[in-house]
Design an enzyme around this catalytic site. Structure first.
Site: not given
Ligand code: URA
Length: 236
Positions: A106
């Protein structure tokens, strides 16, 4: 090994764009097995042929594999109309290799992100069937206990009914934990933690398979994987 056009081989190697590759050939600066090349359309197998530009041999492998320490604030994409894509951080020849992220982190997450131009490799990293393990270090608000760790192991059901595979939650201190998953659903760690009444405040990926993030890489830095590291990605 499939046959590829000479101009494509040169541009895939990152030394020139496809158009500039043609110009290099016309300028008689490219050789194939020591013989001056005359056409970009010439087809050859880079595993067998030796291509050189100005006398410097191109690497024989067609593909490139990068480990990046993704910084906060970048999206795991090659382009985005609103946000900064991680590929903006690639410099030098790596900016011309058509690399893309193998998996996603993310925008507000950081850590180990693999980038490659090898679609099969990326697929193997991402697909849940291959069970490639991903390890995250998280900070969270709220309370997580051994009961939550047991629920992770059983397989969490997310708020929308999505069932997750068995995962590992290890609480390593007040508000800190390590999570290991074998799949990569959208916002998965955040949603799994939310399903237990806590919320993730920071998330860093520290390993993919048996490959750990090189802590010498500062946020935004990257380097190529060694052949040995590449193999480790699929070690369970
Ligand atoms: N899980 C999440 O919530 N975000 C990420 O970036 C990777 C795994």
């Amino acid at each position: 090994m499939p046959m590829s056009r000479l101009d494509k081989i040169i541009s895939d190697s990152g030394v020139a764009t496809r158009r500039d590759a043609e110009l290099l050939i016309r300028a008689r600066r490219v050789t194939v097995d020591g013989v001056t090349a005359t056409s970009g359309a010439q087809k050859l197998d880079l595993e067998r042929a030796t291509v050189a530009v100005d006398g410097a041999e191109l690497p024989r492998t067609r593909f490139c594999y990068i480990m990046m320490n993704k910084p906060l604030g970048y999206v795991s994409a090659t382009e985005d109309r609103m946000e900064k894509p991680v590929t903006d951080l690639l410099t030098g020849r790596y900016a011309n290799l058509n690399l893309f992220p193998a998996g996603r982190l993310d925008k507000d997450a950081e850590g180990l992100l693999l980038l490659t131009n090898d679609g099969d490799f990326a697929h193997r990293v991402i697909t849940p069937n291959k069970h490639v393990r991903k390890r995250y270090v998280i900070s969270f608000d709220g309370t997580l206990t051994e009961r939550d760790a047991a629920a992770f192991e059983q397989g969490i059901t997310l708020a929308d009914g999505t069932k997750c595979r068995s995962a590992r939650l290890e609480i390593v201190g007040q508000g800190h934990a390590v999570v290991e998953l074998h799949e990569g659903k959208y916002h998965q760690v955040k949603r799994m933690v939310a399903s237990r009444g806590a919320s993730v405040t920071a998330l860093k990926r520290v390993a993919v398979g048996g490959l750990e993030l090189d802590e010498a890489l500062r946020a935004g830095e990257f380097r190529e994987l060694t052949a040995e590291e590449l193999g480790r990605v699929f070690v369970t």
